[in-house]
Design an enzyme around this catalytic site. Sequence first.
Site, PDB file in Angstrom:
ATOM      1  N   CYS A  98       0.820  -1.221   0.000  1.00 60.67           N
ATOM      2  CA  CYS A  98       0.000   0.000   0.000  1.00 60.67           C
ATOM      3  C   CYS A  98       0.851   1.268   0.000  1.00 60.67           C
ATOM      4  O   CYS A  98       0.347   2.355  -0.239  1.00 60.67           O
ATOM      5  CB  CYS A  98      -0.950   0.008   1.189  1.00 60.67           C
ATOM      6  SG  CYS A  98      -2.178  -1.311   1.097  1.00 60.67           S
ATOM      7  N   HIS A 112     -11.296   8.735 -11.110  1.00 62.95           N
ATOM      8  CA  HIS A 112     -10.018   8.830 -11.810  1.00 62.95           C
ATOM      9  C   HIS A 112      -9.136   9.952 -11.250  1.00 62.95           C
ATOM     10  O   HIS A 112      -8.428  10.641 -11.974  1.00 62.95           O
ATOM     11  CB  HIS A 112     -10.218   8.946 -13.329  1.00 62.95           C
ATOM     12  CG  HIS A 112     -10.604   7.636 -13.915  1.00 62.95           C
ATOM     13  ND1 HIS A 112     -11.896   7.152 -13.833  1.00 62.95           N
ATOM     14  CD2 HIS A 112      -9.879   6.689 -14.544  1.00 62.95           C
ATOM     15  CE1 HIS A 112     -11.949   5.967 -14.407  1.00 62.95           C
ATOM     16  NE2 HIS A 112     -10.734   5.647 -14.840  1.00 62.95           N
ATOM     17  N   GLU A 119     -13.124  -0.372   0.261  1.00 63.93           N
ATOM     18  CA  GLU A 119     -11.875  -0.259  -0.482  1.00 63.93           C
ATOM     19  C   GLU A 119     -11.662  -1.515  -1.331  1.00 63.93           C
ATOM     20  O   GLU A 119     -11.071  -1.463  -2.410  1.00 63.93           O
ATOM     21  CB  GLU A 119     -10.708  -0.059   0.479  1.00 63.93           C
ATOM     22  CG  GLU A 119      -9.412   0.288  -0.216  1.00 63.93           C
ATOM     23  CD  GLU A 119      -8.325   0.675   0.755  1.00 63.93           C
ATOM     24  OE1 GLU A 119      -8.146   1.887   0.966  1.00 63.93           O
ATOM     25  OE2 GLU A 119      -7.682  -0.233   1.301  1.00 63.93           O
TER      26      GLU A 119
END
Length: 134
Positions: free
Chosen positions: A24, A75, A124
Site C-alpha cells: 500500500c 479517476h 476499499e
Amino acid sequence: MPWKLVTEFTFDSAHVIVGYDGPCGRLHGHTYRVKMELQSEKLRPSAHVKRGIMVADFKTLKWAKKDVEKGGLDHAYLNDLLGDDTTAEVIVQHLYRKTLERIRENLPEGDDGSDLKLKVTLWETPESYCEYWE
C-alpha cells in the site's frame, strides 16, 4: 426518522499511503464502492426542485462519482486532493464532510438541517469497508 434516503455508487481512484511498509506504500488503485444514507424528519426542496418533496437530491449524494475534472473523485490521484494520508478512514471522512457541505448549500434560508443524519460507508475492496457518521 420518517425518511431514509440511500444510494450506492462506485468510483475509481489511485493513491499511495505515504510511509506504509508494504504494497500500500506503492502507487495503486481501487474501485471504491460508496453507500450514502441520509435520514431526515422532513422533506425539503433541492437545487433542482423548489418544492419540499425530497430528503435530498440523489445527485447531491453522488457528487464523488463525477470525474475529478468535474469536481468528483473518479479517476483522481487521491494524494493530490487529500495529502499523504489516504487511508479508507480518511477518505470516508472526506466524503462525509463534503457531502454534508453540499447538502447544506441547498437548504432553504432558516433551515439549519439539524435533523439530518448522514452515514457514509466506503468499501476499499469487496471485503473491507469503513463507516463514518457523527
